[in-house]
Design a protein around this motif. Structure first.
Motif, mmCIF file in Angstrom:
data_model
loop_
_atom_site.group_PDB
_atom_site.id
_atom_site.type_symbol
_atom_site.label_atom_id
_atom_site.label_comp_id
_atom_site.label_asym_id
_atom_site.label_seq_id
_atom_site.Cartn_x
_atom_site.Cartn_y
_atom_site.Cartn_z
ATOM 1 N N LEU A 45 13.219 7.524 0.902
ATOM 2 C CA LEU A 45 11.836 7.385 1.337
ATOM 3 C C LEU A 45 11.685 6.212 2.304
ATOM 4 C CD1 LEU A 45 9.950 7.997 -2.037
ATOM 5 C CD2 LEU A 45 10.847 9.659 -0.395
ATOM 6 N N GLY A 46 10.481 6.078 2.852
ATOM 7 C CA GLY A 46 10.220 5.071 3.869
ATOM 8 C C GLY A 46 10.215 3.646 3.349
ATOM 9 N N GLU A 87 19.990 7.074 -12.089
ATOM 10 C CA GLU A 87 20.711 6.870 -10.829
ATOM 11 C C GLU A 87 20.329 7.926 -9.794
ATOM 12 O OE1 GLU A 87 23.738 8.976 -13.596
ATOM 13 O OE2 GLU A 87 21.953 7.699 -13.735
ATOM 14 N N TYR A 88 20.003 9.133 -10.256
ATOM 15 C CA TYR A 88 19.585 10.188 -9.321
ATOM 16 C C TYR A 88 18.184 9.912 -8.781
ATOM 17 C CZ TYR A 88 23.532 12.383 -11.614
ATOM 18 O OH TYR A 88 24.786 12.638 -12.123
ATOM 19 N N LEU A 89 17.319 9.373 -9.622
ATOM 20 C CA LEU A 89 15.992 8.978 -9.154
ATOM 21 C C LEU A 89 16.109 7.890 -8.095
ATOM 22 C CD1 LEU A 89 12.906 8.837 -9.208
ATOM 23 C CD2 LEU A 89 13.089 7.301 -11.187
ATOM 24 N N VAL A 90 16.951 6.896 -8.362
ATOM 25 C CA VAL A 90 17.119 5.803 -7.402
ATOM 26 C C VAL A 90 17.645 6.333 -6.072
ATOM 27 C CG1 VAL A 90 18.406 3.697 -6.888
ATOM 28 C CG2 VAL A 90 17.418 4.025 -9.167
ATOM 29 N N GLU A 91 18.652 7.197 -6.127
ATOM 30 C CA GLU A 91 19.232 7.729 -4.890
ATOM 31 C C GLU A 91 18.221 8.564 -4.116
ATOM 32 O OE1 GLU A 91 22.804 9.795 -5.917
ATOM 33 O OE2 GLU A 91 23.672 8.044 -6.922
ATOM 34 N N GLY A 92 17.419 9.339 -4.834
ATOM 35 C CA GLY A 92 16.386 10.121 -4.160
ATOM 36 C C GLY A 92 15.308 9.237 -3.578
ATOM 37 N N PHE A 93 14.873 8.246 -4.345
ATOM 38 C CA PHE A 93 13.851 7.323 -3.859
ATOM 39 C C PHE A 93 14.299 6.604 -2.594
ATOM 40 C CE2 PHE A 93 12.489 2.935 -3.522
ATOM 41 C CZ PHE A 93 11.115 3.079 -3.434
ATOM 42 N N ARG A 94 15.566 6.227 -2.516
ATOM 43 C CA ARG A 94 16.041 5.431 -1.380
ATOM 44 C C ARG A 94 15.996 6.199 -0.058
ATOM 45 N NH1 ARG A 94 21.128 1.681 -2.674
ATOM 46 N NH2 ARG A 94 20.440 0.915 -0.644
ATOM 47 N N GLU A 143 0.799 -1.218 0.000
ATOM 48 C CA GLU A 143 0.000 0.000 0.000
ATOM 49 C C GLU A 143 0.838 1.276 0.000
ATOM 50 O OE1 GLU A 143 -3.284 -0.015 -0.352
ATOM 51 O OE2 GLU A 143 -3.087 -2.193 -0.548
ATOM 52 N N GLY A 144 2.153 1.151 0.065
ATOM 53 C CA GLY A 144 3.014 2.323 0.125
ATOM 54 C C GLY A 144 3.060 3.081 -1.195
ATOM 55 N N LEU A 145 3.734 4.231 -1.181
ATOM 56 C CA LEU A 145 3.884 5.053 -2.377
ATOM 57 C C LEU A 145 4.587 4.268 -3.474
ATOM 58 C CD1 LEU A 145 3.773 7.942 -3.690
ATOM 59 C CD2 LEU A 145 6.122 8.215 -2.859
ATOM 60 N N HIS A 146 3.972 4.230 -4.646
ATOM 61 C CA HIS A 146 4.574 3.559 -5.799
ATOM 62 C C HIS A 146 4.984 4.608 -6.837
ATOM 63 C CE1 HIS A 146 3.291 -0.173 -4.075
ATOM 64 N NE2 HIS A 146 3.631 -0.877 -5.145
ATOM 65 N N VAL A 147 6.286 4.664 -7.082
ATOM 66 C CA VAL A 147 6.866 5.585 -8.051
ATOM 67 C C VAL A 147 7.268 4.777 -9.279
ATOM 68 C CG1 VAL A 147 8.685 7.276 -8.498
ATOM 69 C CG2 VAL A 147 7.713 7.043 -6.184
ATOM 70 N N GLY A 148 7.023 5.320 -10.459
ATOM 71 C CA GLY A 148 7.372 4.582 -11.674
ATOM 72 C C GLY A 148 8.157 5.409 -12.662
ATOM 73 N N PHE A 149 8.983 4.721 -13.411
ATOM 74 C CA PHE A 149 9.700 5.299 -14.557
ATOM 75 C C PHE A 149 9.537 4.347 -15.718
ATOM 76 C CE2 PHE A 149 13.302 4.943 -17.390
ATOM 77 C CZ PHE A 149 13.430 6.241 -17.858
ATOM 78 N N LEU A 150 9.440 4.916 -16.934
ATOM 79 C CA LEU A 150 9.342 4.098 -18.138
ATOM 80 C C LEU A 150 10.155 4.762 -19.232
ATOM 81 C CD1 LEU A 150 7.833 1.598 -19.359
ATOM 82 C CD2 LEU A 150 6.141 3.228 -20.210
ATOM 83 N N GLY A 151 11.036 4.012 -19.845
ATOM 84 C CA GLY A 151 11.856 4.559 -20.925
ATOM 85 C C GLY A 151 13.115 3.738 -21.111
ATOM 86 N N ALA A 160 13.794 13.507 -3.689
ATOM 87 C CA ALA A 160 13.187 12.902 -2.503
ATOM 88 C C ALA A 160 12.074 13.789 -1.949
ATOM 89 C CB ALA A 160 14.258 12.656 -1.439
ATOM 90 N N ALA A 161 12.329 15.102 -1.880
ATOM 91 C CA ALA A 161 11.335 16.027 -1.346
ATOM 92 C C ALA A 161 10.091 16.076 -2.228
ATOM 93 C CB ALA A 161 11.945 17.416 -1.209
ATOM 94 N N ALA A 162 10.286 16.100 -3.556
ATOM 95 C CA ALA A 162 9.145 16.174 -4.469
ATOM 96 C C ALA A 162 8.296 14.910 -4.393
ATOM 97 C CB ALA A 162 9.636 16.394 -5.899
ATOM 98 N N LEU A 163 8.933 13.748 -4.327
ATOM 99 C CA LEU A 163 8.179 12.495 -4.213
ATOM 100 C C LEU A 163 7.394 12.455 -2.912
ATOM 101 C CD1 LEU A 163 10.803 9.925 -5.576
ATOM 102 C CD2 LEU A 163 8.835 10.899 -6.783
#
Length: 382
Positions: A222-223, A213-220, A196-204, A332-335
């Motif tokens: 999160l909770g 790599e910046y998305l992954v580092e920012g995502f990590r 049920e947690g926040l699901h973030v997606g990328f496609l491309g 991270a802040a935007a997500l």
């Protein structure tokens, strides 16, 4: 297919066409097939990048000719018969539609006389530093400049990107904003969700300019209940992928899943599984981001990089957040903010559809092409 006996309304030229998958090829495919539905006779000429595909075929009413590829240089292909094939068919057509970047664009434009040309300029080419890459960039810019000068119209995904382009002065006064047509991906089921947690997606495509790599580092940051779904090909990528760099950023984090290539029929389920779509692009090779619009159209807000063109769907719809490229803390802040933001998904989807839905965008292409064909405007002499 009896291509030799056929006169076409529109000849489309680009280096890669389906079954290759990218934003450019998808935009070209949807536009070409949409024109056929509106009564145009359309021929696509592209490089024969995949030997498994036929050299000639008809796909959803669009005739396709693929010319033999003899070599590859980075993301580019070398096909000696490509230019003469395009010129031969374009001279017998009513309009030529060029998709740039394309090294051969200038030579093609010089070889076609008396036929209106529309040059769709997707983006500037940005290559790593080095003498050879600098030479490639110079050659591409010169070729694109020739094509733009001879074109009746230079179609751009946004005026925002056109103003920032290295070729802004060349295309000035003849641009028309025609965003990539976005396909409706609604009706999916959240089959990719895990909890049920926040699901973030990328496609491309898993390539350098996407900034994954910046998305992954920012995502990590999160909770523990958050999930990141990364969809996209990394096996058959022109110029090579950066999948190992992305895997290195992921490490042993079980919350991040690399899905690989996501087939068209699975895209509705993919988007339906997301709470936020992320487009963390880092350079000018990304000028629009068709996938972010597809996400918006099904009610998924977007986090996009503050790059010319890329930022415009969020700016125009208000349906998401914009962050600086490579800003891990900002990502991270935007997500985190988007997880609880009071955004109206229905209104966001409606705004995106009004601007970018395929039917209206193809209608605009058809109106432009019809106008140019009827006027038989001669290309501007360069």
């Amino acid at each position: 297919m009896q291509a030799a006996e056929t006169e076409y309304d529109v000849v489309v030229a680009l280096n890669y066409y389906t079954p290759y998958v990218s934003g450019v090829t998808e935009a070209a495919r949807v536009t070409a097939e949409g024109l056929v539905e509106r009564g145009f006779r359309v021929l696509v000429v592209a490089g024969h990048h995949d030997p498994a595909s036929p050299s000639r075929e008809r796909i959803n009413g669009v005739d396709v000719i693929r010319t033999r590829v003899v070599a590859r240089i980075g993301k580019g292909i070398v096909s000696p018969s490509f230019v003469p094939t395009v010129i031969r068919w374009a001279r017998r057509a009513k309009l030529l539609h060029l998709h740039l970047p394309m090294l051969e664009a200038g030579a093609i434009a010089l070889g076609v006389r008396g036929v209106p040309i529309v040059a769709t300029y997707q983006c500037d080419v940005t290559l790593p530093s080095g003498a050879f890459n600098a030479f490639q960039t110079w050659c591409l810019d010169r070729s694109h400049a020739v094509a733009m000068r001879r074109a009746s119209v230079v179609a751009v995904t946004s005026e925002d990107y056109a103003r920032s382009s290295r070729l802004a002065r060349v295309m000035s006064g003849k641009t028309e904003s025609l965003p990539a047509p976005a396909v409706d991906r609604s009706g999916g089921l959240p089959k990719f969700r895990d909890g049920e947690g926040l699901h973030v997606g990328f496609l491309g495509r898993i390539v350098e300019e996407k900034g994954l790599e910046y998305l992954v580092e920012g995502f990590r940051k999160l909770g523990p209940d958050a999930r990141l779904l990364i969809g996209g090909d990394f096996a058959k990528i022109a110029g090579g992928s950066v999948v190992e760099k992305v895997r290195g950023a992921i490490g042993d984090d079980p919350r991040v899943t690399m899905l690989g290539f996501v087939a068209d029929e699975e895209l509705p389920d993919f988007y339906a599984s997301l709470d936020v779509f992320a487009l963390p692009s880092v350079n000018a090779l990304e000028a629009f981001g068709l996938v972010q619009v597809e996400a918006m159209m099904v009610g998924v807000p977007v986090m996009a990089s503050d790059l010319p063109g890329v930022r415009m769907p969020v700016r125009l719809t208000g349906f998401g957040r914009i962050v600086k490229p490579r800003d891990v803390e900002g990502i991270a802040a935007a997500l985190t903010e988007l997880e609880t933001a009071d955004l109206d998904a229905e209104q966001g989807a409606l705004a995106a559809r009004e601007l970018y839905e395929a039917a209206s965008v193809v209608d605009r292409h058809a109106a432009l092409f019809t106008r140019l064909i009827e006027r038989q405007v001669q290309p501007t002499r360069g």
